[in-house]
Scaffold this motif. Structure first.
Motif, PDB file in Angstrom:
ATOM      1  N   VAL A   1       0.843  -1.192   0.000  1.00  0.00           N
ATOM      2  CA  VAL A   1       0.000   0.000   0.000  1.00  0.00           C
ATOM      3  C   VAL A   1       0.882   1.248   0.000  1.00  0.00           C
ATOM      4  N   THR A   2       0.628   2.114  -0.997  1.00  0.00           N
ATOM      5  CA  THR A   2       1.384   3.358  -1.096  1.00  0.00           C
ATOM      6  C   THR A   2       0.562   4.562  -0.670  1.00  0.00           C
ATOM      7  N   GLY A   3      -0.748   4.373  -0.548  1.00  0.00           N
ATOM      8  CA  GLY A   3      -1.586   5.480  -0.089  1.00  0.00           C
ATOM      9  C   GLY A   3      -3.057   5.145  -0.173  1.00  0.00           C
TER      10      GLY A   3
ATOM     11  N   PHE B   1      -1.852   0.950  -4.562  1.00  0.00           N
ATOM     12  CA  PHE B   1      -0.902  -0.068  -4.136  1.00  0.00           C
ATOM     13  C   PHE B   1      -0.146  -0.667  -5.304  1.00  0.00           C
ATOM     14  N   ASP B   2       1.010  -1.231  -4.970  1.00  0.00           N
ATOM     15  CA  ASP B   2       1.817  -1.982  -5.933  1.00  0.00           C
ATOM     16  C   ASP B   2       1.521  -3.452  -5.708  1.00  0.00           C
ATOM     17  N   PHE B   3       1.125  -4.150  -6.763  1.00  0.00           N
ATOM     18  CA  PHE B   3       0.863  -5.580  -6.674  1.00  0.00           C
ATOM     19  C   PHE B   3       2.084  -6.314  -7.218  1.00  0.00           C
ATOM     20  N   VAL B   4       2.704  -7.133  -6.370  1.00  0.00           N
ATOM     21  CA  VAL B   4       3.914  -7.867  -6.736  1.00  0.00           C
ATOM     22  C   VAL B   4       3.530  -9.332  -6.965  1.00  0.00           C
TER      23      VAL B   4
ATOM     24  N   LEU C   1       8.048  -8.100 -11.412  1.00  0.00           N
ATOM     25  CA  LEU C   1       6.680  -8.284 -11.923  1.00  0.00           C
ATOM     26  C   LEU C   1       5.710  -7.534 -11.015  1.00  0.00           C
ATOM     27  N   THR C   2       5.774  -6.219 -11.098  1.00  0.00           N
ATOM     28  CA  THR C   2       4.975  -5.340 -10.242  1.00  0.00           C
ATOM     29  C   THR C   2       4.127  -4.420 -11.114  1.00  0.00           C
ATOM     30  N   VAL C   3       2.898  -4.199 -10.676  1.00  0.00           N
ATOM     31  CA  VAL C   3       2.006  -3.269 -11.368  1.00  0.00           C
ATOM     32  C   VAL C   3       1.353  -2.376 -10.320  1.00  0.00           C
ATOM     33  N   GLU C   4       1.169  -1.102 -10.654  1.00  0.00           N
ATOM     34  CA  GLU C   4       0.486  -0.173  -9.760  1.00  0.00           C
ATOM     35  C   GLU C   4      -1.015  -0.297 -10.004  1.00  0.00           C
TER      36      GLU C   4
ATOM     37  N   ASN D   1      -8.609   4.833   8.130  1.00  0.00           N
ATOM     38  CA  ASN D   1      -8.171   6.215   8.201  1.00  0.00           C
ATOM     39  C   ASN D   1      -7.626   6.616   6.834  1.00  0.00           C
ATOM     40  N   VAL D   2      -7.778   7.883   6.484  1.00  0.00           N
ATOM     41  CA  VAL D   2      -7.169   8.380   5.269  1.00  0.00           C
ATOM     42  C   VAL D   2      -5.723   8.695   5.595  1.00  0.00           C
ATOM     43  N   PHE D   3      -4.820   8.171   4.796  1.00  0.00           N
ATOM     44  CA  PHE D   3      -3.397   8.402   5.039  1.00  0.00           C
ATOM     45  C   PHE D   3      -2.642   8.358   3.733  1.00  0.00           C
ATOM     46  N   SER D   4      -1.467   8.864   3.753  1.00  0.00           N
ATOM     47  CA  SER D   4      -0.590   8.836   2.585  1.00  0.00           C
ATOM     48  C   SER D   4       0.731   8.246   3.012  1.00  0.00           C
ATOM     49  N   VAL D   5       1.217   7.302   2.252  1.00  0.00           N
ATOM     50  CA  VAL D   5       2.504   6.685   2.574  1.00  0.00           C
ATOM     51  C   VAL D   5       3.364   6.658   1.342  1.00  0.00           C
TER      52      VAL D   5
END
Length: 91
Positions: free
Chosen positions: A21-23, A32-35, A41-44, A84-88
């Motif tokens: 999870v990126t945000g 999120f990035d799915f690995v 082999l990653t896709v956003e 919660n709303v958050f940004s990472v």
């Protein structure tokens, strides 16, 4: 569920599926990035929180946060506690 072919059907050889999870937007959309097994082999992806939970459950994903400091927040979100709303991360 994603089809994962394994030699002889051995579940131990199943690729490691991970959602990083990126945000989460103010509209409750998870970024999120799915690995798929290999970090190359990653896709956003983006999904609303309920769809993200279903996606991760259906595919038996390991769910982590891009920013380790947000791990507890991500765990609450995935488990269904009040999100919660958050940004990472850097996104």
């Amino acid at each position: 569920m994603l089809e994962t072919s394994t030699a002889g059907g051995d579940p131990a050889r199943r690729p490691k599926l991970q959602a990083v999870v990126t945000g989460v937007t103010d509209k409750q959309v998870v970024q999120f990035d799915f690995v798929y097994g290999d970090p190359d082999l990653t896709v956003e992806l983006v999904l609303p929180i309920p769809a993200f939970r279903d996606f991760c459950t259906e595919n038996r994903c390991l769910v982590t946060a891009a920013d380790p400091a947000e791990s507890a927040t991500v765990l609450r979100m995935v488990s269904g506690s009040a999100p919660n709303v958050f940004s990472v991360g850097a996104h």
